[in-house]
Design a protein around this motif. Structure first.
Motif, PDB file in Angstrom:
ATOM      1  N   LEU A   1       0.973  -1.373  -0.013  1.00  0.00           N
ATOM      2  CA  LEU A   1       0.167  -0.189  -0.088  1.00  0.00           C
ATOM      3  C   LEU A   1       0.818   0.949   0.024  1.00  0.00           C
ATOM      4  O   LEU A   1       0.707   2.464  -0.686  1.00  0.00           O
ATOM      5  CB  LEU A   1      -0.779  -0.213   0.838  1.00  0.00           C
ATOM      6  N   TYR A   2       1.908   1.783   0.973  1.00  0.00           N
ATOM      7  CA  TYR A   2       2.164   2.863   0.645  1.00  0.00           C
ATOM      8  C   TYR A   2       3.274   2.760  -0.215  1.00  0.00           C
ATOM      9  O   TYR A   2       3.187   4.012  -0.727  1.00  0.00           O
ATOM     10  CB  TYR A   2       3.627   2.466   1.818  1.00  0.00           C
TER      11      TYR A   2
ATOM     12  N   ALA B   1       2.669   2.047  -3.533  1.00  0.00           N
ATOM     13  CA  ALA B   1       1.621   1.995  -4.438  1.00  0.00           C
ATOM     14  C   ALA B   1       1.066   3.519  -4.038  1.00  0.00           C
ATOM     15  O   ALA B   1       1.183   4.544  -5.319  1.00  0.00           O
ATOM     16  CB  ALA B   1       0.579   0.708  -4.308  1.00  0.00           C
ATOM     17  N   SER B   2       0.880   3.950  -2.691  1.00  0.00           N
ATOM     18  CA  SER B   2       0.433   5.210  -3.303  1.00  0.00           C
ATOM     19  C   SER B   2       1.595   6.220  -3.109  1.00  0.00           C
ATOM     20  O   SER B   2       1.003   7.273  -3.917  1.00  0.00           O
ATOM     21  CB  SER B   2       0.131   5.149  -1.844  1.00  0.00           C
ATOM     22  N   VAL B   3       2.798   6.418  -2.318  1.00  0.00           N
ATOM     23  CA  VAL B   3       3.523   6.843  -3.094  1.00  0.00           C
ATOM     24  C   VAL B   3       4.154   6.633  -4.624  1.00  0.00           C
ATOM     25  O   VAL B   3       4.511   8.244  -5.659  1.00  0.00           O
ATOM     26  CB  VAL B   3       5.032   6.553  -2.181  1.00  0.00           C
ATOM     27  N   LEU B   4       4.076   5.922  -5.404  1.00  0.00           N
ATOM     28  CA  LEU B   4       4.695   5.837  -6.823  1.00  0.00           C
ATOM     29  C   LEU B   4       3.320   5.415  -7.510  1.00  0.00           C
ATOM     30  O   LEU B   4       3.038   3.772  -7.788  1.00  0.00           O
ATOM     31  CB  LEU B   4       5.710   5.202  -7.026  1.00  0.00           C
ATOM     32  N   PRO B   5       2.214   5.777  -7.981  1.00  0.00           N
ATOM     33  CA  PRO B   5       0.982   5.108  -8.843  1.00  0.00           C
ATOM     34  C   PRO B   5       1.081   4.929  -9.862  1.00  0.00           C
ATOM     35  O   PRO B   5       2.255   5.017 -10.617  1.00  0.00           O
ATOM     36  CB  PRO B   5       0.104   6.380  -9.071  1.00  0.00           C
TER      37      PRO B   5
ATOM     38  N   THR C   1       8.603   7.904 -12.069  1.00  0.00           N
ATOM     39  CA  THR C   1       8.312   9.396 -12.029  1.00  0.00           C
ATOM     40  C   THR C   1       8.620   9.994 -13.563  1.00  0.00           C
ATOM     41  O   THR C   1      10.003   9.421 -13.570  1.00  0.00           O
ATOM     42  CB  THR C   1       8.808  10.410 -10.575  1.00  0.00           C
TER      43      THR C   1
END
Lengths: 328, 328
Positions: A132-133, A135-139, A258
């Motif tokens: 979760l962490y 995927a949330s930081v690097l969608p 990114t």
């Protein structure tokens, strides 16, 4: 005042929780609750043993009940039932049934005004957090979970059920080349067979047909047929000497980017565990989250929760000031 | 409705936040705010540019202001100031001053009814989370943080201030033997010198005294004197071709035990990052936590927060049902 803990179920996981609770200075182990006759249960730390039927009389003596049962039949029944009386926590890991289990525990815990944390441990649990962490930081990235090298108790049990087998231990082993590609951020498409191999150690009965046993193992649907599986026949002595532990572990690896076009940058996040004892580590995770269950309920929160819903600070016995000073 | 984001400060980190916000479907970039004349600021994504002085007029147009300033002088002043008007988030990393910064932001944010998240990024940030989770699950263990291989901008700047130096890039590199011992759970006592080495690339002025420059670097207190430091003189062309990126990363490794006496079991937890771009990854972390700041404030919460106070689910654009189904 200590957080008063009860343990329901005293197998490998219950023993792991017992060890973890006993090193937490802010916790007190009220007792172990078993479906067996308490007179027949020997508890490592000398804690009190009660029959499970005495739980309803102890609602004012236990702050959090840690339920150490199996996901197949125990937890779907036990966790909602005891959420009617206690803050509870379990390690439910039958993935497809999580929505139903969550709903059942949520209804019971909301009605009783308690907290029910489900699916806690390392997978589901710490591994889920890291999925979760990341995927949330690097969608838009991709996650991979590798398990092992470690003992799969489910696969070991499956081998033991084969005719002519006295004992068995199955190790799940990640394929090094697959791990390497993922760690390099290459986002490969990997089949089941390309991710893990299975290595089995089997003690066979004297005169058993080893070729037949091996064939039954490697062709077993769901458990082994989709993997490259190695079968080693060993003696009972070697099994005891070399394979009596329950080590496990694995890695969650997430690769994302990114930027755009020529300016794309790749980032690889890896969380890995090397555990000498799977049940003792899982018991330690459950114990830390039991602290959170108690605190959330003290703060007035109720209902079903998972690791996703719980602020990390709630797991630590230290104060906000202390964790900011020493861990931030 | 989208979460409306403002970016204050448009250096490397501000650009990283801009890229991250632009890939979040639930966010909208209202604009970049700069202390420079807006006419002189070219924004990569074409977002609007405003002078910082226009911020007080835009309190109804921005849900979260992401403050991308330096920890030395910008953030101690900016974050409390803008917490009086907006939900804010920063990457404050001057460790010794975190308690004061937290208190200042807390007072301002509580007075305004806003959320102020401080010290967010990867260290402090994701690394801090992993120190806390590990220590909470396995009390009494030991954590190690290794940084690199990666570019330290502070150390690069320190070299650039030496007389005769045109440009410099400093890489922090973990010592492989130290990493190996820690990963094996041996809990070694390591000095600063035993954990990291420093590798410097320097472009010197024509005719500069290279021996003197090298001596000034390797003996520089705090920055280099306690490390084994290597200095390489290179051309401006080589600097541009080989060292224009800002990669970084590192590992938090925690080793702890369960059980007692002969039955002690060791567990090693490792979280590691390999980042092609430090500012873009840091910007991505800030952006995910900006989502949490918005949601917490919508739910009525106010005051200063750190990553420790924030439930992981608040970082994800997905619903509770979705994350339980796909990530648990």
């Amino acid at each position: 005042m200590s957080i008063r803990i009860g343990i329901l179920g005293y197998g490998n996981l219950g023993r792991g929780v017992e060890k973890a609770v006993n090193v937490c200075e802010d916790m007190e182990l009220v007792g172990v609750f078993s479906r067996r006759d308490p007179a027949t249960v020997t508890v490592d730390s000398g804690a009190a043993v009660y029959h499970v039927d005495s739980l309803p009389e102890m609602t004012d003596k236990i702050d959090v009940l840690i339920i150490c049962g199996g996901s197949a039949t125990d937890l779907p029944e036990m966790t909602p039932k005891y959420a009617e009386m206690f803050n509870v926590i379990d390690s439910f890991d039958t993935h497809a049934n999580i929505p139903v289990h969550f709903a059942n525990v949520d209804a019971a815990a909301k009605a009783s005004g308690k907290i029910g944390i489900i699916s806690c441990g390392w997978d589901p649990g710490m591994f889920s957090l890291n999925r979760l962490y990341a995927a949330s930081v690097l969608p838009g990235g991709k996650d991979y979970t590798f398990w092992g090298k470690g003992v799969s108790q489910g696969h070991s049990d499956a081998i033991r059920r084969i005719d002519g087998v006295i004992d068995a231990r199955q190790y799940t082993v990640p394929v090094p080349e697959a791990l390497e590609q993922v760690r390099e951020g290459k986002n490969p498409e990997l089949t089941t067979r390309q991710k893990h191999t299975r290595v089995c150690y089997v003690v066979a009965e004297d005169g058993a047909d080893r070729a037949r046993i091996e064939q039954e193992i490697v062709t077993m649907p769901n458990y082994f047929a989709d993997y490259d599986t190695t079968v080693n026949f060993i003696s009972a002595e070697e099994m005891k000497a070399e394979h009596s532990g329950l080590p496990h572990g694995g890695s969650v690896i997430y690769s994302g980017t990114t930027g755009t076009g020529e300016n794309v940058n790749t980032h690889v996040i890896e969380y890995s565990l090397k555990l000498d004892s799977n049940p003792e580590f899982t018991g330690s995770v459950l114990t830390a989250y039991a602290r959170a269950a108690y605190r959330m309920n003290q703060a007035g929160d109720t209902g079903a929760k998972t690791v996703f819903d719980i602020a990390p600070a709630l797991l630590s016995p230290l104060s906000g000031e202390e964790i900011r000073a020493h861990m931030l």
